[in-house]
Design an enzyme around this catalytic site. Structure first.
Site, PDB file in Angstrom:
ATOM      1  N   PHE A  51      -3.637 -20.371  -3.222  1.00 58.81           N
ATOM      2  CA  PHE A  51      -4.612 -19.304  -3.022  1.00 58.81           C
ATOM      3  C   PHE A  51      -3.961 -17.938  -3.179  1.00 58.81           C
ATOM      4  CE2 PHE A  51      -6.858 -22.742  -0.922  1.00 58.81           C
ATOM      5  CZ  PHE A  51      -8.198 -22.455  -1.135  1.00 58.81           C
ATOM      6  N   ASP A  52      -4.655 -17.068  -3.902  1.00 61.27           N
ATOM      7  CA  ASP A  52      -4.342 -15.646  -3.876  1.00 61.27           C
ATOM      8  C   ASP A  52      -4.758 -15.136  -2.500  1.00 61.27           C
ATOM      9  OD1 ASP A  52      -3.824 -12.968  -4.812  1.00 61.27           O
ATOM     10  OD2 ASP A  52      -5.977 -12.747  -5.116  1.00 61.27           O
ATOM     11  N   LEU A  53      -4.288 -13.957  -2.103  1.00 63.03           N
ATOM     12  CA  LEU A  53      -4.657 -13.385  -0.807  1.00 63.03           C
ATOM     13  C   LEU A  53      -5.713 -12.292  -0.962  1.00 63.03           C
ATOM     14  CD1 LEU A  53      -4.080 -13.259   2.290  1.00 63.03           C
ATOM     15  CD2 LEU A  53      -2.401 -11.466   1.758  1.00 63.03           C
ATOM     16  N   ASP A  54      -5.324 -11.163  -1.536  1.00 62.35           N
ATOM     17  CA  ASP A  54      -6.228 -10.013  -1.670  1.00 62.35           C
ATOM     18  C   ASP A  54      -7.391 -10.333  -2.600  1.00 62.35           C
ATOM     19  OD1 ASP A  54      -4.476  -8.571  -0.079  1.00 62.35           O
ATOM     20  OD2 ASP A  54      -3.359  -7.774  -1.790  1.00 62.35           O
TER      21      ASP A  54
END
Length: 222
Positions: A16-19
């Site tokens: 998963f990406d965060l932002d």
């Protein structure tokens, strides 16, 4: 694009990406950018232009969007961090449906990881603040020295740090993110990608860069 319905049955590990994917970090990032630009006497009022800072490496964005030299862009990044480390990091929130999504994925046996351009020193704090760390086996980000800042480098770092080379070769890893950098970074590591539309990237951006899947809501991944 592949059919979304059987998407997760093909993957054992989810990156998963965060932002813009797990958290809506836009307000904190935008305010930090404005703080840095104000240092140079630039008062930017175009919110859409400021949103372009969400996702890519900061140095690249200062150079591309404002014509800063490499040296000036690094200086601007340092000013950005003055604000972000104290206030911007808290101007953030978890998207609706994310906690439920992560819990259900974990309960189903999926292995969850984070691959983000956010420096790890901030990443660790954010995960603790929002009680997200318990869902992930490993969370990898960039470093403050910018030796690991491009998304493909960070994905490679997470793969190698977690001993997932075999899963990568067998295409058992799926990268999930909201911007083209997530899609391009996945391709450079020969893994599949899923673009999400609740973040800051458009469907056109994700399609143009070859996302294997695109979803509109966190629940679509279930």
């Amino acid at each position: 694009m592949k059919n979304i319905k059987p998407i997760l049955q093909n993957y054992s590990s989810l990156f998963f990406d965060l932002d813009g994917t797990l958290t809506d970090s836009g307000p904190g990032i935008i305010n930090s950018v404005k703080y840095a630009l104000n240092y140079y006497g630039i008062e930017e009022k175009d919110q859409e232009k400021l949103k372009l800072f969400i996702g890519p490496p900061l140095v690249d964005s200062f150079m591309e969007l404002y014509g800063f030299s490499n040296e000036k862009a690094h200086e601007a990044m340092a000013k950005y961090r003055e604000y972000f480390s104290v206030k911007g990091i808290l101007e953030n929130s978890v998207y609706n449906g994310i906690y439920d999504l992560l819990q259900k994925l974990k309960d189903s046996g999926k292995k969850l990881y984070i691959a983000t351009g956010k420096p790890e020193i901030y990443l660790t704090r954010i995960l603790k603040i929002f009680d997200l760390e318990k869902y992930f086996i490993f969370a990898g980000g960039s470093d403050l020295e910018e030796t690991r800042s491009q998304k493909y480098q960070i994905i490679d770092y997470v793969i190698k740090s977690s001993n997932l080379e075999m899963e990568a070769r067998e295409q058992k890893i799926l990268m999930i993110g909201d911007r083209k950098h997530d899609i391009i970074g996945a391709k450079k590591n020969s893994i599949h990608s899923c673009g999400v539309l609740w973040g800051y990237g458009s469907e056109e951006e994700l399609k143009e860069n070859g996302a294997d899947y695109i979803v509109k809501n966190p629940s679509d991944l279930l």
